[in-house]
Design a protein around this motif. Sequence first.
Motif: not given
Lengths: 313, 453
Positions: A144-148, A166-167, A217-222, A232-239
């Motif tokens: 994410t844009q968290y930076d640190n 990431g997107v 496809t599962p993934f990890f968000i740091k 994530v919903g906006e990008i991948l549009e899962p049910e």
Amino acid sequence: MEQQLDFLVDKVVAELQKKLGEVSEQAPSPKTETGLIQLRSEPKAEPVANATAAPTPAPVVNEQPAPSKEPERTTHVPNPKYKEGLDELLSSTPARIGVWRTGVRPLTKTMLELRRDHAAAVDAVYGEVSQAVLDQFSLFTVETQYDNTENYLKRPDMGRILTEEGVRMLQERCQKKPQVQIVVSDGLSAAAVDANLKDVLPSLMDSLKSYGLTCGTPFFIKGGRVASMDHVGEILEPEVLVLLIGERPGLVTAHSMSAYMCYRPRKGMVESERTVISNIHRQGTSPVEAGAHIGTILSKMLEQKASGVKLVL
Amino acid sequence: MNTKTTVLGQTYQFRDLKEVFAKANEDKSGDQLAGIAAADSRERVAAKQVLADLTLADIRNNPMVPAEEDEVSRVIEEGINEKIYNEIKNWSVAELREYILSHQAGDNELKRISRGLSSEMIAATAKLMSNLDLITAASKIKVVTHANTAIGQRGVLASRVQPNHPSDNVQGIKASLYEGLSYGIGDAVIGINPVIDTADSVKDILNMTKDVMTKFDIPTQNCVLAHVSTQMRAIRNGAPADLIFQSLAGSEKGNNAFGIDVALLDEADELMRKEGTSYGPNFWYFETGQGSELSAEAHHGMDQVTMEARCYGLARKYNPFIVNTVVGFIGPEYLYDSRQVIRAGLEDHYMGKMHGLPMGCDVCYTNHMKVDQNDMDNLGILLSSAGVNFVIGVAMADDVMLNYQSTSFHDIAAFREVMGLRPAPDFEKWLEKMGIMENGRLTAKAGDPTIFM
């Protein structure tokens, strides 16, 4: 001298482990989904994410305390008026009572126990999820844009938005419009992911299979916050989407994880549209059980086309 | 109203009062998160300089949250004593600060002038005060309140015993309660945060605490910190409540997020007059904390110090028995580290006292803040020196239900011993009767919870 110290530390650790086991057996700390009705309602499950540019900590073997079957609490009150009564009091609460004192200050041992439990909680916030755990499930990492970590703690809004890179990675590597999207994030406790993922994920996969559901496809968000699931919903549009994320660590356990679930996640979702299972750890809701339970909830969301307060469980 | 100034050769023009108020604050992560904090130290000083020269009339005549839009603003506005206000309306904020700190302004003078001040004016002075200013001013004001017993006297440091349990187990609550009492803790209130917010559960806990109080003849008051409407149901079902509790926010919208409004508080107030079990005249226990309005997106673009002051403006309508700021509970996105928590604790205590409130503090932190127990020691001693009415006592500071750390039974005993403070007079007599305290010191029996079994 050093040996003596080591011995003392070992003894203290052993006692703490016993206590931790006991505490959580009696006290599965329940959490509501109703949000903030008082300043000090139970701790919000809104997890705050985690570390990045922090100095790399020396590798430490994370041994989780084994829950003990025979909980035992010790007391340091030298001449209690009613000795058996003291055992009765100790067995009724995980609170640090019967600890005695020197003058008006705590005994050294009691003070060090508190400091050590706090250290474990702080480590969980500033720790990093083990790459081996992520590799085991072939999870790639986006940020994410968290930076640190410092910024992450101060700016929850930045932990809700993925970086441009990431997107792009999600667009390139993930299946679009999956039925079920699984996402993992460190949140406020990297240790929670390390401790629980290996049990939660396989049982979740089994559960999805038994309901005949298919998974993207599962993934990890740091550095993720709960609402990163909206992006994530906006990008991948899962049910439906489930986010497995580390909770704010307490002194009783620093390994607690939450599963936030949502039907058709998108920007602007409110808390009451999400369904959550919190308190997932070895002494709370067991990770294996939680995985199965999440599968059931996701299938109901798909059936009812709803989540959060509108979902009938 | 002048909102322009020059600092170190640079000219600053502030847009409005809100911007001046926000940028005059000491550094807080919550103001940064809201996007209203000063960009740097120089701009912060510029804002303080502008604020110092504004008059009290400037502040009142340019309402930051208009009374037509917000009932908390209405409560504050209606509470102002016009005679007193008219005497001082042309004072600058700088003059008000200097009056408050002057030797001519003692306890009585400050209580009188308080009635002519709005919460925003009091917040303005806090922004122009150093930490020691905040301590000096607050230490002059003594607010004595009475429910079953009186607390708040000079030389007294009272305490809430907070025997929370992760599943509301009544025996478990009792165990921590006994431990706390055996350290001389619990003169302000026996107060439990429940896990289960139902009237039956609240009633069970109120009954248990009342039984313990009756059995050992303890001069204190009981309270269960459920939602006010849940407590009201329990009280209507016959539960014995000496105090009634609610968290407050500094705006109507913020209070709506807590599920309350002024009408509900009025109704609860009326109920306590009829069915509360204490002697009174003070029945309320309020909690506040910087940042709660922003977390509910109910801050109206205002800074968290001013919003906090507005909570006190609302609280004083109800003449509470105790008020405390849960200073380190709201999270690092509002107060990031020990420096910010210590500052906020002193600000809140001062602003509460300037409202004439019986101010206490939950000196506390969560595990994702850059704070540890040493910082709590520091803030506890600072507040004790500022004359705080009460602090919170938790077994070894570790709250096993709320998952945060506060001050311990040992800590409060140490604050008293180091600062020469005593428990509330009635409670101290009781401690002596029980053999727990002698001449203001804990005896050899203190710390043994089984003396209550």
